[in-house]
Write a protein that holds these residues in place. Structure first.
Motif, short mmCIF file in Angstrom:
data_model
loop_
_atom_site.label_atom_id
_atom_site.label_comp_id
_atom_site.label_asym_id
_atom_site.label_seq_id
_atom_site.Cartn_x
_atom_site.Cartn_y
_atom_site.Cartn_z
N LEU A 119 0.85 -1.21 0.00
CA LEU A 119 0.00 0.00 0.00
C LEU A 119 0.89 1.26 0.00
O LEU A 119 0.63 2.22 -0.74
N ALA A 120 1.95 1.22 0.80
CA ALA A 120 2.85 2.37 0.87
C ALA A 120 3.54 2.60 -0.47
O ALA A 120 3.67 3.75 -0.93
N ASP A 121 3.96 1.52 -1.13
CA ASP A 121 4.62 1.64 -2.44
C ASP A 121 3.68 2.29 -3.46
O ASP A 121 4.08 3.18 -4.22
N SER A 122 2.44 1.84 -3.44
CA SER A 122 1.49 2.37 -4.42
C SER A 122 1.22 3.85 -4.15
O SER A 122 1.18 4.68 -5.08
N ALA A 123 1.07 4.21 -2.87
CA ALA A 123 0.83 5.62 -2.52
C ALA A 123 2.06 6.48 -2.86
O ALA A 123 1.92 7.61 -3.36
N ALA A 124 3.25 5.95 -2.61
CA ALA A 124 4.48 6.72 -2.86
C ALA A 124 4.66 6.95 -4.36
O ALA A 124 5.07 8.05 -4.78
N ASP A 125 4.36 5.93 -5.16
CA ASP A 125 4.48 6.09 -6.62
C ASP A 125 3.49 7.14 -7.12
O ASP A 125 3.85 8.02 -7.90
N PHE A 126 2.26 7.04 -6.65
CA PHE A 126 1.23 7.99 -7.07
C PHE A 126 1.63 9.41 -6.68
O PHE A 126 1.52 10.36 -7.46
N PHE A 127 2.14 9.53 -5.46
CA PHE A 127 2.55 10.84 -4.92
C PHE A 127 3.67 11.45 -5.79
O PHE A 127 3.59 12.62 -6.17
N CYS A 128 4.69 10.65 -6.10
CA CYS A 128 5.80 11.18 -6.92
C CYS A 128 5.30 11.60 -8.30
O CYS A 128 5.74 12.61 -8.85
N GLU A 129 4.37 10.82 -8.85
CA GLU A 129 3.81 11.19 -10.16
C GLU A 129 3.04 12.52 -10.06
O GLU A 129 3.08 13.35 -10.97
N GLN A 130 2.35 12.72 -8.95
CA GLN A 130 1.64 13.99 -8.75
C GLN A 130 2.62 15.16 -8.63
O GLN A 130 2.37 16.25 -9.17
N LEU A 131 3.72 14.94 -7.91
CA LEU A 131 4.72 16.00 -7.81
C LEU A 131 5.18 16.39 -9.22
O LEU A 131 5.18 17.58 -9.59
#
Ligand code: GUN
Ligand code: ZN
Length: 440
Positions: A119-131
């Protein structure tokens, strides 16, 4: 910048566009920025070699150099988001509470899920893409108490070669047990993570006590110990955001002069310390922020959304405190630094203060780099710096196109950009010269 002959210089890429970057703070210098309408940025191995006028260099470019043409677009150094929470991405825009209730009701339950690495990996990937989608290339990022959550965000940043500052949240009281560590475990987990990530590639570790109410005195001691044991670490926390929070801290630490003084007492104020909010500080606090070299992360969308109050930019400026702009997702309501500048402008208006477009974009770029002590390698296009940059489309919407057609100066264009722009204006984002996000 001086256009010296290029012929003998090692370079592998050239980028054509309009360019704007800052060399100094517009508050203190009349020549704080450089604007080149038809410019060329020359890179080698992801670093800036030179920035100059297209007309002077076009016929000098070495054979075989890769030329990217962004004519008609405006390139700036990548934006700095000096304070944000990647685990709060999924609870952004949660209705109806001020800080302390909002933490209990939305934040802690959401963060509790981050013991799950996938779950953390998926959120972190999404977050970096948003940045990247918003032109943000550097950020100060809270994880959760779970070491897995820190591994996830640093791994996501490493995949993209992004310069992120992050760390394990430390909190050992006044919160549900499922989201608490202990003074001892927070020390051990932080040491392991520091050894694994700090200064590995572009990663930087931040000791991250959530805020004074959720750390025991023993845990605040531990935070200070870590800073002394591992030079070059960051410290990130929250201070003086909300009236009820400030009153609570006064009760919990009756012997301390002020909320900020709690952190000062545990030696958590210094270079590379970043404190979010700083709304309800007093004169003595501002003097300490300034002389210690700590930075303020100004979080306008969060401060308005949570009803926390109006940050006084002028008071911070008068004390020459380092200031960065920050989204504070998910107390903040947007990943867009452009939208964050929009709200910052309005916060200043409410206090009869002004935020000029040049000062605003300084805060988003070189000012952010200075507040994060990264200005020797980032923040503008000086030779040798790392080529993280955003390609902006100032006519991304029909409305912007109409408004820009009447803009009479670069200042006027930038003001319309920060008031009307968002991720639709980000045509591309480059990290170390490489295009990692393209709108098309
Ligand atoms: N204070 C302590 N934790 C938080 C948080 O997660 N967000 C905000 N805005 N303030 C805080
Ligand atoms: Zn925050």
């Amino acid at each position: 910048m001086n256009n010296a002959p290029l012929l003998d210089t090692q370079c592998d890429k050239a980028i054509r566009a309009s360019f704007l970057h800052f060399i100094a703070d517009p508050d203190t210098s009349h020549q704080a920025w450089e604007y080149i309408e038809d410019g060329l940025l020359i890179l080698n191995k992801g670093r800036v070699v030179a920035l100059g006028e297209m007309s002077e260099w076009l016929d000098q470019l070495p054979d075989g150099i890769e030329l990217t043409d962004y004519s008609g677009k405006l390139i700036m150094p990548g934006f700095f988001d000096t304070h944000t929470h990647y685990p709060q991405t999924d609870m952004i825009a949660s209705y109806g509470a001020q800080l302390l209730e909002w933490l209990e009701k939305y934040t802690f339950p959401t963060e509790g899920r981050f013991s799950d690495r996938s779950l953390a990996d998926s959120a972190a990937d999404f977050f970096c893409e948003q940045l990247l989608r918003n032109g943000t290339t550097t950020a100060g990022v809270f994880a959760t108490i779970h070491p897995e959550s820190v591994d996830a965000i640093f791994a996501a940043a490493q995949k993209r070669d992004m310069c992120l500052v992050s760390g394990k949240v430390m909190m050992d009281r006044n919160a549900p047990a499922f989201i608490c560590d202990t003074a001892e475990s927070s020390y051990e987990d932080s040491v392991t993570l520091i050894q694994r990530w700090h200064q590995k590639g572009r990663a930087r570790y931040a000791v991250t006590p959530r805020f004074a109410p959720t750390s025991s005195e023993q845990q605040l001691e531990v935070a200070g110990t870590l800073l002394r044991e591992y030079p070059g670490l960051y410290l990130q926390s929250h201070v003086a955001e909300n009236h009820d929070e400030v009153a609570w801290v006064a009760k919990l630490f009756p012997q301390r002069r002020s909320y900020l003084d709690v952190y000062d007492h545990y030696r958590l104020l210094g270079e590379r310390s970043i404190y979010a909010h700083c709304i309800h500080l007093d004169e003595a606090d501002r003097v300490r922020m300034s002389e210690s070299g700590a930075a303020i992360a100004f979080c306008p969308t969060s401060n308005l959304f949570l009803g926390s109050g109006l940050f006084s930019l002028d008071d911070a400026r008068q004390h020459d405190i380092r200031i960065g702009i920050a989204t504070d997702v998910g107390g903040g309501t947007s990943f867009s630094i452009l939208q964050t500048l929009n709200e910052a402008y309005k916060v200043c208006q409410m206090a009869g203060q002004s935020l000029s477009p040049m000062k605003a974009f300084y805060l988003a770029t070189l000012g952010g780099a200075r507040s994060m002590y990264l200005d020797s390698q980032l923040g503008n296009f000086e030779p040798g710096k790392e080529a993280d940059f955003v390609v902006l489309d100032l006519a991304a919407t029909a409305l912007m196109k109409r408004r820009m057609a009447l803009a009479e100066s670069i200042e006027d264009q930038l003001f319309a950009l920060m008031m009307l722009g968002d991720d639709r204006c980000v045509a591309a984002t480059h990290i170390m010269g490489l295009c990692l996000y393209s709108r098309n």
